[in-house]
Design an enzyme around this catalytic site. Structure first.
Site, mmCIF file in Angstrom:
data_model
loop_
_atom_site.group_PDB
_atom_site.id
_atom_site.type_symbol
_atom_site.label_atom_id
_atom_site.label_comp_id
_atom_site.label_asym_id
_atom_site.label_seq_id
_atom_site.Cartn_x
_atom_site.Cartn_y
_atom_site.Cartn_z
ATOM 1 N N HIS A 18 -3.097 -6.261 -10.032
ATOM 2 C CA HIS A 18 -4.196 -6.421 -9.076
ATOM 3 C C HIS A 18 -5.236 -7.401 -9.631
ATOM 4 C CE1 HIS A 18 -3.034 -2.140 -7.770
ATOM 5 N NE2 HIS A 18 -2.630 -2.968 -6.820
ATOM 6 N N LYS A 42 -2.619 9.211 1.716
ATOM 7 C CA LYS A 42 -2.498 9.437 0.280
ATOM 8 C C LYS A 42 -3.616 10.337 -0.235
ATOM 9 C CE LYS A 42 -0.494 4.913 -0.836
ATOM 10 N NZ LYS A 42 -0.715 3.672 -1.623
ATOM 11 N N ARG A 91 5.141 -8.273 -4.728
ATOM 12 C CA ARG A 91 6.035 -8.179 -5.882
ATOM 13 C C ARG A 91 7.473 -8.480 -5.504
ATOM 14 N NH1 ARG A 91 4.520 -2.167 -7.179
ATOM 15 N NH2 ARG A 91 4.789 -2.300 -4.945
ATOM 16 N N SER A 129 1.558 1.164 -9.045
ATOM 17 C CA SER A 129 0.549 2.224 -9.192
ATOM 18 C C SER A 129 1.163 3.618 -9.131
ATOM 19 C CB SER A 129 -0.533 2.082 -8.127
ATOM 20 O OG SER A 129 -1.314 0.938 -8.360
#
Length: 150
Positions: A18, A42, A91, A129
């Site tokens: 990040h 979440k 990614r 993460s």
């Protein structure tokens, strides 16, 4: 006109990947607002105020980066900050599929909003993460993946 980008995410935790996207984004934008959001899907592992402090510490002294929390639609937040760009890191192709859908909805909600994707630097492409949270939860050392100590 100033080029302002939001870099939104739950950042639970905020990783070296990040940080890399934000620092590279400074070559494209005049200001980047790192926006730590509340994700209704979440449950946070690291309290949002703690994460806010870690991110602020990471960019201490960089006046073109602002760090905030928010609990609203990203497209609406962009209007408040006069941000015409969303900065996102990719990614892999899985990230692209997910981020592409979100960018389409954001563009529908705010026609002035463009999403800019930066490909993650190879050194950070493996950092995730969710994996970091799991390793930390079970006592593993995750500090090699973070720009601060957890």
């Amino acid at each position: 006109m100033e080029r302002v980008a939001l870099f939104p995410g739950s950042f639970d935790p905020f990783t070296l990947g990040h940080e890399d996207i934000v620092r590279r984004g400074l070559s494209l934008f005049d200001k980047i607002v790192v926006s730590v959001g509340h994700n209704s899907k979440k449950r946070r592992y690291i309290p949002i105020e703690t994460m806010l402090g870690h991110i602020q510490q990471t960019f201490q002294g960089e006046n073109r980066i602002e760090v905030i929390t928010y609990d609203e639609l990203t497209a609406e937040l962009a209007k408040q900050y006069q941000a015409n760009y969303l900065l996102r890191g990719l990614r892999n192709t899985t990230d692209f599929e997910y981020e592409n859908s979100i960018s389409q909805v954001n563009r529908y909600l705010n026609t002035q909003l463009e999403t800019v994707f930066l490909i993650t630097s190879p050194a950070y492409a493996h950092i995730n993460s969710s994996i970091i949270r799991e390793v930390h939860r079970y006592g593993g050392d995750v500090n090699a993946f973070l720009p601060y100590e957890l």
